[in-house]
Design an enzyme around this catalytic site. Structure first.
Site: not given
Length: 131
Positions: A49, A78, A95
């Site tokens: 995270r 993001e 990610h």
């Protein structure tokens, strides 16, 4: 291997890998204070995270050679368009670090197997929730 206190881990490890959920208790777990405890040759790897890392403090630590480098698959916001992801001593992925060919192939196999089990009225595997 026995559990280690965070301060001991930070001061002795060559690689710190963050792989935990985010809560208000551990938000910005990695910050100016914790980065200063790390070895100058250490690398920080965050695969869980973005909120676990204070990105402003990490950027300063990288620029000032407090630590050697970082590999980041997650960011607080993001997609990351910050200066942090553009540093020469940072590997940044959007990610998708876990989206290897093998991982995607395995997910496809598990999905197909569960579809077959559903059609055959069999117990499904790897359920997150039974409801």
């Amino acid at each position: 291997m026995l559990p280690t206190e965070l301060d001991d881990l930070l001061s002795t490890a060559d690689y710190i890998i963050l792989s935990t959920s985010l809560s208000e208790k551990n938000r910005h777990l990695i910050n100016e204070k914790t980065l200063a405890k790390m070895k100058p040759s250490a690398f920080l790897i965050n695969i869980s995270r973005g909120g676990l890392v204070n990105e402003v403090d990490l950027l300063a630590a990288l620029k000032n050679h407090v630590i050697k480098g970082a590999a980041l698959d997650v960011f607080e916001k993001e997609p990351s368009i910050t200066e942090l992801s553009k540093q020469a001593n940072v590997i940044a992925t959007p990610h998708i670090g876990g989206a290897t060919f093998e991982a995607v192939q395995r997910i496809n196999q598990l999905t197909l197997k569960n579809i077959q089990r559903f059609i055959n009225d069999e117990q499904l595997e790897h359920l997150v929730s039974k409801s």
